[in-house]
Design a protein around this motif. Structure first.
Motif, PDB file in Angstrom:
ATOM      1  N   LYS A   1       0.838  -1.203   0.000  1.00  0.00           N
ATOM      2  CA  LYS A   1       0.000   0.000   0.000  1.00  0.00           C
ATOM      3  C   LYS A   1       0.874   1.254   0.000  1.00  0.00           C
ATOM      4  N   ALA A   2       1.936   1.239   0.794  1.00  0.00           N
ATOM      5  CA  ALA A   2       2.842   2.395   0.853  1.00  0.00           C
ATOM      6  C   ALA A   2       3.483   2.640  -0.513  1.00  0.00           C
ATOM      7  N   GLN A   3       3.901   1.561  -1.180  1.00  0.00           N
ATOM      8  CA  GLN A   3       4.485   1.700  -2.514  1.00  0.00           C
ATOM      9  C   GLN A   3       3.470   2.282  -3.491  1.00  0.00           C
ATOM     10  N   GLU A   4       2.217   1.857  -3.388  1.00  0.00           N
ATOM     11  CA  GLU A   4       1.169   2.381  -4.271  1.00  0.00           C
ATOM     12  C   GLU A   4       0.948   3.878  -4.029  1.00  0.00           C
ATOM     13  N   ILE A   5       0.972   4.289  -2.766  1.00  0.00           N
ATOM     14  CA  ILE A   5       0.809   5.711  -2.442  1.00  0.00           C
ATOM     15  C   ILE A   5       1.968   6.519  -3.020  1.00  0.00           C
ATOM     16  N   ILE A   6       3.176   6.021  -2.851  1.00  0.00           N
ATOM     17  CA  ILE A   6       4.361   6.723  -3.350  1.00  0.00           C
ATOM     18  C   ILE A   6       4.345   6.788  -4.875  1.00  0.00           C
ATOM     19  N   MET A   7       4.030   5.668  -5.518  1.00  0.00           N
ATOM     20  CA  MET A   7       3.992   5.650  -6.984  1.00  0.00           C
ATOM     21  C   MET A   7       2.873   6.565  -7.502  1.00  0.00           C
TER      22      MET A   7
ATOM     23  N   ILE B   1       4.200  10.079  -7.302  1.00  0.00           N
ATOM     24  CA  ILE B   1       5.175  10.316  -8.375  1.00  0.00           C
ATOM     25  C   ILE B   1       4.448  10.531  -9.697  1.00  0.00           C
ATOM     26  N   ASP B   2       3.443   9.699  -9.962  1.00  0.00           N
ATOM     27  CA  ASP B   2       2.674   9.828 -11.202  1.00  0.00           C
ATOM     28  C   ASP B   2       1.971  11.180 -11.273  1.00  0.00           C
ATOM     29  N   LYS B   3       1.296  11.563 -10.186  1.00  0.00           N
ATOM     30  CA  LYS B   3       0.593  12.850 -10.157  1.00  0.00           C
ATOM     31  C   LYS B   3       1.570  14.018 -10.327  1.00  0.00           C
ATOM     32  N   SER B   4       2.724  13.932  -9.649  1.00  0.00           N
ATOM     33  CA  SER B   4       3.722  14.999  -9.742  1.00  0.00           C
ATOM     34  C   SER B   4       4.270  15.120 -11.163  1.00  0.00           C
TER      35      SER B   4
ATOM     36  N   GLN C   1       1.261  28.190  -9.524  1.00  0.00           N
ATOM     37  CA  GLN C   1       0.237  27.149  -9.611  1.00  0.00           C
ATOM     38  C   GLN C   1       0.877  25.767  -9.559  1.00  0.00           C
ATOM     39  N   GLN C   2       1.991  25.600 -10.264  1.00  0.00           N
ATOM     40  CA  GLN C   2       2.692  24.315 -10.257  1.00  0.00           C
ATOM     41  C   GLN C   2       3.169  23.990  -8.842  1.00  0.00           C
ATOM     42  N   PHE C   3       3.740  24.972  -8.162  1.00  0.00           N
ATOM     43  CA  PHE C   3       4.215  24.767  -6.792  1.00  0.00           C
ATOM     44  C   PHE C   3       3.070  24.366  -5.873  1.00  0.00           C
ATOM     45  N   GLU C   4       1.913  25.039  -5.996  1.00  0.00           N
ATOM     46  CA  GLU C   4       0.755  24.712  -5.165  1.00  0.00           C
ATOM     47  C   GLU C   4       0.247  23.301  -5.454  1.00  0.00           C
ATOM     48  N   THR C   5       0.230  22.916  -6.724  1.00  0.00           N
ATOM     49  CA  THR C   5      -0.215  21.572  -7.095  1.00  0.00           C
ATOM     50  C   THR C   5       0.719  20.518  -6.510  1.00  0.00           C
ATOM     51  N   LEU C   6       2.017  20.726  -6.647  1.00  0.00           N
ATOM     52  CA  LEU C   6       2.988  19.765  -6.116  1.00  0.00           C
ATOM     53  C   LEU C   6       2.915  19.691  -4.587  1.00  0.00           C
TER      54      LEU C   6
ATOM     55  N   GLU D   1      -1.097  15.354   0.416  1.00  0.00           N
ATOM     56  CA  GLU D   1      -2.046  14.240   0.321  1.00  0.00           C
ATOM     57  C   GLU D   1      -1.342  12.901   0.534  1.00  0.00           C
ATOM     58  N   SER D   2      -0.216  12.712  -0.123  1.00  0.00           N
ATOM     59  CA  SER D   2       0.494  11.437   0.028  1.00  0.00           C
ATOM     60  C   SER D   2       1.058  11.288   1.441  1.00  0.00           C
ATOM     61  N   ARG D   3       1.505  12.389   2.049  1.00  0.00           N
ATOM     62  CA  ARG D   3       2.011  12.321   3.423  1.00  0.00           C
ATOM     63  C   ARG D   3       0.896  11.922   4.378  1.00  0.00           C
ATOM     64  N   GLU D   4      -0.301  12.489   4.199  1.00  0.00           N
ATOM     65  CA  GLU D   4      -1.440  12.123   5.043  1.00  0.00           C
ATOM     66  C   GLU D   4      -1.797  10.647   4.874  1.00  0.00           C
ATOM     67  N   GLN D   5      -1.788  10.167   3.629  1.00  0.00           N
ATOM     68  CA  GLN D   5      -2.102   8.760   3.374  1.00  0.00           C
ATOM     69  C   GLN D   5      -1.072   7.847   4.025  1.00  0.00           C
ATOM     70  N   LEU D   6       0.198   8.203   3.912  1.00  0.00           N
ATOM     71  CA  LEU D   6       1.251   7.384   4.520  1.00  0.00           C
ATOM     72  C   LEU D   6       1.177   7.430   6.043  1.00  0.00           C
ATOM     73  N   THR D   7       0.816   8.576   6.599  1.00  0.00           N
ATOM     74  CA  THR D   7       0.673   8.695   8.052  1.00  0.00           C
ATOM     75  C   THR D   7      -0.458   7.811   8.542  1.00  0.00           C
ATOM     76  N   GLU D   8      -1.598   7.854   7.855  1.00  0.00           N
ATOM     77  CA  GLU D   8      -2.723   6.992   8.226  1.00  0.00           C
ATOM     78  C   GLU D   8      -2.342   5.520   8.120  1.00  0.00           C
ATOM     79  N   LEU D   9      -1.642   5.179   7.058  1.00  0.00           N
ATOM     80  CA  LEU D   9      -1.217   3.796   6.851  1.00  0.00           C
ATOM     81  C   LEU D   9      -0.265   3.346   7.964  1.00  0.00           C
ATOM     82  N   SER D  10       0.676   4.200   8.323  1.00  0.00           N
ATOM     83  CA  SER D  10       1.632   3.822   9.365  1.00  0.00           C
ATOM     84  C   SER D  10       0.959   3.707  10.726  1.00  0.00           C
ATOM     85  N   GLN D  11      -0.026   4.576  10.993  1.00  0.00           N
ATOM     86  CA  GLN D  11      -0.753   4.480  12.260  1.00  0.00           C
ATOM     87  C   GLN D  11      -1.567   3.205  12.320  1.00  0.00           C
ATOM     88  N   GLU D  12      -2.203   2.850  11.216  1.00  0.00           N
ATOM     89  CA  GLU D  12      -2.985   1.612  11.157  1.00  0.00           C
ATOM     90  C   GLU D  12      -2.055   0.410  11.298  1.00  0.00           C
ATOM     91  N   PHE D  13      -0.909   0.478  10.647  1.00  0.00           N
ATOM     92  CA  PHE D  13       0.059  -0.616  10.728  1.00  0.00           C
ATOM     93  C   PHE D  13       0.558  -0.799  12.154  1.00  0.00           C
TER      94      PHE D  13
END
Length: 124
Positions: A14-20, A23-26, A74-79, A85-97
């Protein structure tokens, strides 16, 4: 394979999917921004031929600079948004883990010996 190992593998996946995904969105955001900057460049160069005096040139350059700055902002804000978003997802994942992590297999302590009480002798 133990359940704990399976869970850990799933969490890593799941962590790899969040990171990938990040990367794709960026990458897509960067490509879109580059396309926009190239379009702005094209417009500025094509419009530079009908300039009749230096004031028009300065005004056009000022407008171009503003457009570039807005695009980069705009690019900076998007990135930043993608990163948050990915940091929040990884934080939730690590807390659940960490909630589901069973460390008992790493720390096996011997069970205390129980002393059997001596039974009183039976009366005859």
């Amino acid at each position: 394979m133990s359940t704990n190992t399976n869970t850990a593998f799933e969490e890593v996946k799941k962590a790899q999917e969040i990171i990938m995904g990040a990367i794709d969105k960026s990458t897509r955001a960067n490509l879109a921004s580059i396309e926009k900057l190239m379009e702005l460049n094209k417009q500025n160069f094509s419009g530079g031929q009908d300039l009749s005096n230096p004031a028009d040139f300065v005004a056009r350059q000022s407008t171009a600079f503003k457009e570039y700055a807005e695009q980069l902002n705009q690019q900076f804000e998007t990135l930043t948004s993608i990163g948050n978003e990915s940091r929040e997802q990884l934080t939730e994942l690590s807390q659940e883990f960490s909630k589901n992590l069973d460390l008992s297999s790493f720390f096996q302590f011997p069970q205390p010996e129980t002393k059997a009480k001596a039974k009183p002798a039976a009366k005859s």
